[in-house]
Design a protein around this motif. Structure first.
Motif, PDB file in Angstrom:
ATOM      1  N   ILE A 191     -21.858  24.581  89.967  1.00  0.00           N
ATOM      2  CA  ILE A 191     -22.825  24.890  88.909  1.00  0.00           C
ATOM      3  C   ILE A 191     -23.638  26.100  89.367  1.00  0.00           C
ATOM      4  CG2 ILE A 191     -24.864  24.083  87.645  1.00  0.00           C
ATOM      5  CD1 ILE A 191     -23.778  21.211  87.987  1.00  0.00           C
ATOM      6  N   SER A 192     -23.746  27.102  88.493  1.00  0.00           N
ATOM      7  CA  SER A 192     -24.613  28.244  88.768  1.00  0.00           C
ATOM      8  C   SER A 192     -25.671  28.316  87.666  1.00  0.00           C
ATOM      9  CB  SER A 192     -23.796  29.546  88.784  1.00  0.00           C
ATOM     10  OG  SER A 192     -24.648  30.661  88.944  1.00  0.00           O
ATOM     11  N   ASN A 193     -26.916  28.118  88.037  1.00  0.00           N
ATOM     12  CA  ASN A 193     -28.015  28.205  87.075  1.00  0.00           C
ATOM     13  C   ASN A 193     -28.700  29.560  87.217  1.00  0.00           C
ATOM     14  OD1 ASN A 193     -27.622  25.637  86.049  1.00  0.00           O
ATOM     15  ND2 ASN A 193     -28.962  24.675  87.566  1.00  0.00           N
ATOM     16  N   VAL A 194     -28.874  30.250  86.098  1.00  0.00           N
ATOM     17  CA  VAL A 194     -29.478  31.589  86.172  1.00  0.00           C
ATOM     18  C   VAL A 194     -30.985  31.485  85.925  1.00  0.00           C
ATOM     19  CG1 VAL A 194     -29.455  33.939  85.271  1.00  0.00           C
ATOM     20  CG2 VAL A 194     -27.309  32.650  85.427  1.00  0.00           C
ATOM     21  N   VAL A 209     -24.849  41.957  89.424  1.00  0.00           N
ATOM     22  CA  VAL A 209     -25.651  40.725  89.461  1.00  0.00           C
ATOM     23  C   VAL A 209     -24.736  39.499  89.329  1.00  0.00           C
ATOM     24  CG1 VAL A 209     -27.405  39.404  88.199  1.00  0.00           C
ATOM     25  CG2 VAL A 209     -27.753  41.844  88.643  1.00  0.00           C
ATOM     26  N   ALA A 210     -23.808  39.563  88.371  1.00  0.00           N
ATOM     27  CA  ALA A 210     -22.885  38.432  88.171  1.00  0.00           C
ATOM     28  C   ALA A 210     -21.972  38.271  89.383  1.00  0.00           C
ATOM     29  CB  ALA A 210     -22.055  38.656  86.912  1.00  0.00           C
ATOM     30  N   ARG A 211     -21.523  39.379  89.951  1.00  0.00           N
ATOM     31  CA  ARG A 211     -20.646  39.301  91.136  1.00  0.00           C
ATOM     32  C   ARG A 211     -21.338  38.536  92.261  1.00  0.00           C
ATOM     33  NH1 ARG A 211     -19.170  41.592  95.982  1.00  0.00           N
ATOM     34  NH2 ARG A 211     -21.166  42.669  96.119  1.00  0.00           N
ATOM     35  N   GLN A 212     -22.619  38.867  92.468  1.00  0.00           N
ATOM     36  CA  GLN A 212     -23.343  38.182  93.545  1.00  0.00           C
ATOM     37  C   GLN A 212     -23.587  36.713  93.197  1.00  0.00           C
ATOM     38  OE1 GLN A 212     -26.428  40.197  95.661  1.00  0.00           O
ATOM     39  NE2 GLN A 212     -25.683  42.221  95.132  1.00  0.00           N
ATOM     40  N   GLY A 213     -23.800  36.439  91.912  1.00  0.00           N
ATOM     41  CA  GLY A 213     -23.985  35.044  91.487  1.00  0.00           C
ATOM     42  C   GLY A 213     -22.730  34.221  91.736  1.00  0.00           C
ATOM     43  N   ILE A 214     -21.573  34.803  91.436  1.00  0.00           N
ATOM     44  CA  ILE A 214     -20.295  34.085  91.626  1.00  0.00           C
ATOM     45  C   ILE A 214     -20.019  33.874  93.115  1.00  0.00           C
ATOM     46  CG2 ILE A 214     -17.793  34.264  91.342  1.00  0.00           C
ATOM     47  CD1 ILE A 214     -18.364  35.706  88.657  1.00  0.00           C
TER      48      ILE A 214
END
Ligand SMILES: NC(=O)c1ccc[n+]([C@@H]2O[C@H](COP(=O)([O-])OP(=O)(O)OC[C@H]3O[C@@H](n4cnc5c(N)ncnc54)[C@H](OP(=O)(O)O)[C@@H]3O)[C@@H](O)[C@H]2O)c1
Length: 292
Positions: free
Chosen positions: A160-163, A237-242
């Motif tokens: 789970i990734s919560n932004v 930003v998304a790359r680092q989140g993943i």
């Protein structure tokens, strides 16, 4: 990470994230909220490139359908678009029920949809404040509860990734409600991460700073020249989140300036921090009429 937690060999993930042959998420199925633009769209693009099937959720279903078709064609994955207004009470539960299927389990959840009206508290209608809380907090909590219950019952390695936002660390004038919702998202994520540590589910929280997306115009912010200094592209930003999600990082703050902005508030009294953040914000952005 516990022995039963997700265990992809990610030692080479960073350098391989952009390689088309590297598909560590083949067999996964990701639900991404707010996938019709900005950071959510970039999550969807990059998860597809890593081999994951997708459920794309937002209100602008025409955009989602176009994106789903493109990603199916480019990456040979399966992608579906689901129209949902998470600003409506109960919609998180309805969405989870529609997509969490025994024969098509959801193994990745990206709780990304969010809004952040930028204005003094009393200059914003209370309905707008309440719909911000509904989307950023209530729907996210509801969706997490339903999807994590489903993940626990199917038992496959799940993420789970919560932004949230750097506003989860630094309270800021004109963002009283938004900042409150993002503090909630970060603390909520860190606590359920702890509670789920010996299960098949890992939880990570992404805290971006200023990112080039539609968020600013919808919030009612216009960047000044100096405001561009700390802005980041949504893809990075998304790359680092993943990466953070797959490496089981509790919190991911992309960018050095943002890391500093999250650390400094710990060193000063809250009221002083809010006053300084207000000055910094006024130097970076103007308050303008929010776009619908
Ligand atoms: N951009 C930044 O500077 C920044 C900084 C820190 C944190 N964040 C966070 O990043 C996340 C993504 O924002 P973004 O920057 O990518 O902005 P964005 O481009 O405006 O994307 C927001 C997404 O949320 C969806 N959404 C909004 N209201 C919704 C609703 N009622 N129901 C379902 N979906 C809804 C939008 O889709 P539809 O309009 O099609 O429904 C869109 O796909 C948000 O949680 C935001 O708080 C952004």
């Amino acid at each position: 990470m516990s022995p039963s937690a997700p265990s992809h060999d990610l030692s080479t993930t960073k350098k391989n994230l952009s390689r088309t042959s590297f598909r560590p998420l083949q067999g996964h199925r990701a639900l991404v909220t707010g996938a019709s633009s900005g950071i959510g769209e970039q999550y969807a693009r990059q998860l597809a490139a890593l081999g994951s099937d997708l459920v794309l959720a937002a209100r602008r279903v025409d955009r989602l359908e176009k994106l789903a078709l493109e990603l199916e064609k480019t990456h040979g994955i399966r992608a579906v678009a689901v129209a949902t207004d998470l600003g409506r009470p109960g919609e998180g539960a309805r969405l989870a029920k529609a997509v969490c299927l025994p024969d098509q389990p959801v193994t990745l959840l990206v709780n990304n949809a969010g809004i952040g009206p930028y204005a003094p508290f009393l200059e914003t209608d209370v309905e707008k404040h309440l719909s911000t809380i509904q989307l950023n907090v209530t729907a996210l909590t509801e969706l997490t509860h339903h999807v994590a219950t489903h993940m626990r019952s199917h038992g496959r390695p799940s993420y789970i990734s919560n932004v949230a936002s750097i506003a989860a660390y630094q309270a800021t004038p004109n963002f009283a409600v938004y900042g409150g919702t993002k503090h909630y998202v970060r603390l909520f994520s860190e606590v359920i991460r702890n509670e789920l540590q010996n299960t098949n589910i890992s939880v990570s929280c992404l805290c971006p700073g200023g990112t080039y997306t539609e968020f600013l115009e919808k919030a009612g912010q216009q960047l000044k020249a100096s405001g561009h200094a700390a802005m980041m592209p949504a893809a990075e930003v998304a790359r680092q989140g993943i990466l953070g999600m797959l490496r089981n990082r509790a919190v991911v703050v992309p960018g050095l300036l943002n890391k500093i902005a999250c650390f400094l508030p710990r060193l000063v009294p809250t009221g002083f921090g809010i006053a300084v953040a207000g000055i910094a914000m006024r130097r970076s952005v103007s308050q303008v009429k929010a776009q619908p």
